[in-house]
Scaffold this active site. Sequence first.
Site, PDB file in Angstrom:
ATOM      1  N   ARG A 177      19.359  55.676  17.705  1.00 31.09           N
ATOM      2  CA  ARG A 177      18.799  55.308  19.017  1.00 31.09           C
ATOM      3  C   ARG A 177      17.814  56.362  19.517  1.00 31.09           C
ATOM      4  NH1 ARG A 177      24.146  54.450  22.211  1.00 31.09           N
ATOM      5  NH2 ARG A 177      22.793  54.062  23.992  1.00 31.09           N
TER       6      ARG A 177
ATOM      7  N   ARG B  68      10.649  48.941  26.551  1.00 26.66           N
ATOM      8  CA  ARG B  68      11.163  49.857  25.535  1.00 26.66           C
ATOM      9  C   ARG B  68      10.098  50.197  24.482  1.00 26.66           C
ATOM     10  NH1 ARG B  68      16.584  49.998  26.843  1.00 26.66           N
ATOM     11  NH2 ARG B  68      17.769  50.882  25.144  1.00 26.66           N
TER      12      ARG B  68
ATOM     13  N   LYS C 225      20.197  56.486  33.207  1.00 26.84           N
ATOM     14  CA  LYS C 225      19.446  55.392  33.859  1.00 26.84           C
ATOM     15  C   LYS C 225      20.402  54.425  34.569  1.00 26.84           C
ATOM     16  CE  LYS C 225      17.590  54.012  29.951  1.00 26.84           C
ATOM     17  NZ  LYS C 225      18.229  54.993  29.042  1.00 26.84           N
TER      18      LYS C 225
ATOM     19  N   ARG D  27      30.950  58.674  26.818  1.00 21.89           N
ATOM     20  CA  ARG D  27      30.939  57.559  27.775  1.00 21.89           C
ATOM     21  C   ARG D  27      32.050  56.558  27.463  1.00 21.89           C
ATOM     22  NH1 ARG D  27      25.542  54.548  28.581  1.00 21.89           N
ATOM     23  NH2 ARG D  27      25.553  54.671  26.315  1.00 21.89           N
TER      24      ARG D  27
ATOM     25  N   ARG E 142      31.409  51.945  23.690  1.00 20.20           N
ATOM     26  CA  ARG E 142      30.461  50.946  23.201  1.00 20.20           C
ATOM     27  C   ARG E 142      30.244  51.111  21.700  1.00 20.20           C
ATOM     28  NH1 ARG E 142      25.333  51.229  27.260  1.00 20.20           N
ATOM     29  NH2 ARG E 142      24.258  51.348  25.273  1.00 20.20           N
TER      30      ARG E 142
HETATM   31  P1  AP5 Z   1      24.299  56.230  31.620  1.00 17.13           P
HETATM   32  O1  AP5 Z   1      23.942  56.180  33.065  1.00 17.13           O
HETATM   33  O2  AP5 Z   1      25.119  55.124  31.056  1.00 17.13           O
HETATM   34  O3  AP5 Z   1      22.948  56.450  30.760  1.00 17.13           O
HETATM   35  P2  AP5 Z   1      21.835  55.424  30.285  1.00 17.13           P
HETATM   36  O4  AP5 Z   1      20.533  56.143  30.344  1.00 17.13           O
HETATM   37  O5  AP5 Z   1      21.951  54.140  31.052  1.00 17.13           O
HETATM   38  O6  AP5 Z   1      22.290  55.285  28.786  1.00 17.13           O
HETATM   39  P3  AP5 Z   1      22.369  54.030  27.815  1.00 17.13           P
HETATM   40  O7  AP5 Z   1      22.987  54.564  26.552  1.00 17.13           O
HETATM   41  O8  AP5 Z   1      23.068  52.862  28.479  1.00 17.13           O
HETATM   42  O9  AP5 Z   1      20.903  53.712  27.635  1.00 17.13           O
HETATM   43  P4  AP5 Z   1      20.306  52.874  26.539  1.00 17.13           P
HETATM   44  O10 AP5 Z   1      18.919  52.785  27.032  1.00 17.13           O
HETATM   45  O11 AP5 Z   1      20.486  53.402  25.166  1.00 17.13           O
HETATM   46  O12 AP5 Z   1      21.210  51.544  26.569  1.00 17.13           O
HETATM   47  P5  AP5 Z   1      20.935  50.060  27.085  1.00 17.13           P
HETATM   48  O13 AP5 Z   1      22.206  49.557  27.588  1.00 17.13           O
HETATM   49  O14 AP5 Z   1      19.721  49.988  27.942  1.00 17.13           O
HETATM   50  O15 AP5 Z   1      24.988  57.636  31.349  1.00 17.13           O
HETATM   51  C1  AP5 Z   1      25.462  57.978  30.056  1.00 17.13           C
HETATM   52  C2  AP5 Z   1      26.744  58.842  30.201  1.00 17.13           C
HETATM   53  O16 AP5 Z   1      26.392  60.072  30.843  1.00 17.13           O
HETATM   54  C3  AP5 Z   1      27.820  58.187  31.084  1.00 17.13           C
HETATM   55  O17 AP5 Z   1      29.071  58.515  30.550  1.00 17.13           O
HETATM   56  C4  AP5 Z   1      27.635  58.833  32.463  1.00 17.13           C
HETATM   57  O18 AP5 Z   1      28.847  58.908  33.181  1.00 17.13           O
HETATM   58  C5  AP5 Z   1      27.109  60.224  32.082  1.00 17.13           C
HETATM   59  N1  AP5 Z   1      26.138  60.742  33.051  1.00 17.13           N
HETATM   60  C6  AP5 Z   1      25.194  60.033  33.735  1.00 17.13           C
HETATM   61  N2  AP5 Z   1      24.451  60.841  34.514  1.00 17.13           N
HETATM   62  C7  AP5 Z   1      24.951  62.106  34.323  1.00 17.13           C
HETATM   63  C8  AP5 Z   1      24.583  63.384  34.841  1.00 17.13           C
HETATM   64  N3  AP5 Z   1      23.573  63.544  35.713  1.00 17.13           N
HETATM   65  N4  AP5 Z   1      25.268  64.469  34.388  1.00 17.13           N
HETATM   66  C9  AP5 Z   1      26.277  64.339  33.494  1.00 17.13           C
HETATM   67  N5  AP5 Z   1      26.681  63.140  32.970  1.00 17.13           N
HETATM   68  C10 AP5 Z   1      26.008  62.041  33.376  1.00 17.13           C
HETATM   69  O19 AP5 Z   1      20.548  49.325  25.722  1.00 17.13           O
HETATM   70  C11 AP5 Z   1      21.488  49.124  24.712  1.00 17.13           C
HETATM   71  C12 AP5 Z   1      20.848  48.365  23.552  1.00 17.13           C
HETATM   72  O20 AP5 Z   1      20.384  47.076  24.030  1.00 17.13           O
HETATM   73  C13 AP5 Z   1      19.601  49.010  22.938  1.00 17.13           C
HETATM   74  O21 AP5 Z   1      19.918  49.985  21.978  1.00 17.13           O
HETATM   75  C14 AP5 Z   1      18.925  47.775  22.322  1.00 17.13           C
HETATM   76  O22 AP5 Z   1      19.579  47.382  21.142  1.00 17.13           O
HETATM   77  C15 AP5 Z   1      19.178  46.696  23.379  1.00 17.13           C
HETATM   78  N6  AP5 Z   1      18.109  46.643  24.372  1.00 17.13           N
HETATM   79  C16 AP5 Z   1      18.216  46.891  25.709  1.00 17.13           C
HETATM   80  N7  AP5 Z   1      17.023  46.763  26.309  1.00 17.13           N
HETATM   81  C17 AP5 Z   1      16.137  46.420  25.333  1.00 17.13           C
HETATM   82  C18 AP5 Z   1      14.730  46.175  25.328  1.00 17.13           C
HETATM   83  N8  AP5 Z   1      14.008  46.250  26.461  1.00 17.13           N
HETATM   84  N9  AP5 Z   1      14.144  45.867  24.157  1.00 17.13           N
HETATM   85  C19 AP5 Z   1      14.870  45.779  23.008  1.00 17.13           C
HETATM   86  N10 AP5 Z   1      16.196  46.011  22.936  1.00 17.13           N
HETATM   87  C20 AP5 Z   1      16.823  46.332  24.095  1.00 17.13           C
END
Ligand code: AP5
Length: 214
Positions: free
Chosen positions: A168, A87, A13, A124, A157
Site C-alpha cells: 500500500r 487516489r 485521514k 489499528r 483489517r
Molecule cells: P486512520 O485514521 O484509520 O488512517 P487512514 O489514513 O484513514 O488510514 P487507512 O489505512 O484507512 O487509509 P487507506 O487510505 O489505506 O485506506 P482506505 O480505507 O481509504 O488511522 C490509522 C490508525 O492510526 C488508527 O489505528 C488510528 O487510531 C491511529 N491514529 C490516527 N491518527 C493518529 C494520530 N494523530 N496519532 C497516533 N495514532 C493515530 O482504502 C482501503 C482500500 O480501498 C485501498 O487500499 C484500495 O484497495 C481501496 N480504495 C479506497 N479508495 C480507493 C480509490 N479512490 N481508488 C481505488 N481504490 C480505492
Amino acid sequence: MIVVLTGAPGAGKGTQADLIAEKLGYKKISTGDALRRQIQIGSDIGKQAQSIMAEGRLVPDSVLLGILKSELDAAGSKPVLLDGYPRNLAQAKALQDLVGTGLIKAAVHLDVDYQSLANRITGRRTCVQCGASYHVANSPARVEGVCDKCGGSLIQRPDDDAEKVKTRLQIYENDTRPILDFYRDLGLYHRVDGNSPAPKVFAELSGLLQSLGT
Ligand code: AP5
C-alpha cells in the site's frame, strides 16, 4: 463545496474526517468505507473489490467513479470531505470533470513520517459493525476487542498486516503522491502535520478549514 483530504495509508485521514464531520458538519465520503460496505452486503462491486483490497492494490477507477457519483448525490447541499479519493491522477482529473473547477476548495495533505505509518496501521483495530477505528496503544477500546460505540467486535483489517502495508505504501508513492503536484498547480494544496496526537492535528486542520472560509 468539496475538500479533499489526502495522505498515505495510516496518516489518520479517517480519524480526522470523522471529527470534521462530527464537529464541523461536513459530509464525510470515504471510498474505502463505501467499498467495505459493498463487500459486507455481497454486491457485485464488493465481490470485484474484495481480493484487490485484501492485497492492498487499487480498485479500478471506473468502479470508484460510480461510487463517488452516488455518494456525492446523497450528500445534497452539505460541504463534503473526501477521504480516500482521488487516489491517482486519472481520479483527480475525473473529479474535476465531474464537479467542475471552483467547487473544490482545498486539497489537504495529512503528512506523517513513514516510520509512524506502519505502526499505526498494524496496531489499528476496526469495528465490524460500525467501522469505528481504534489503535491497540494510542486509542484502545475500553474493553479489549469490543467497540465502545456499538458493542461490535473489533478486528484487524485484512489489508493491515505488515506485508500488505508495504504494497500500500508503494502504491501511495507511485500512484497517489503525484496528485499533490496536481493540486499545487491548481493553487489548492495545503499541508497539515499529521505526526502529533489526533486532537492537535484536528485543531490545526479545523483552523485551516475555517481560515479558508470552507
Ligand atoms: P486512520 O485514521 O484509520 O488512517 P487512514 O489514513 O484513514 O488510514 P487507512 O489505512 O484507512 O487509509 P487507506 O487510505 O489505506 O485506506 P482506505 O480505507 O481509504 O488511522 C490509522 C490508525 O492510526 C488508527 O489505528 C488510528 O487510531 C491511529 N491514529 C490516527 N491518527 C493518529 C494520530 N494523530 N496519532 C497516533 N495514532 C493515530 O482504502 C482501503 C482500500 O480501498 C485501498 O487500499 C484500495 O484497495 C481501496 N480504495 C479506497 N479508495 C480507493 C480509490 N479512490 N481508488 C481505488 N481504490 C480505492
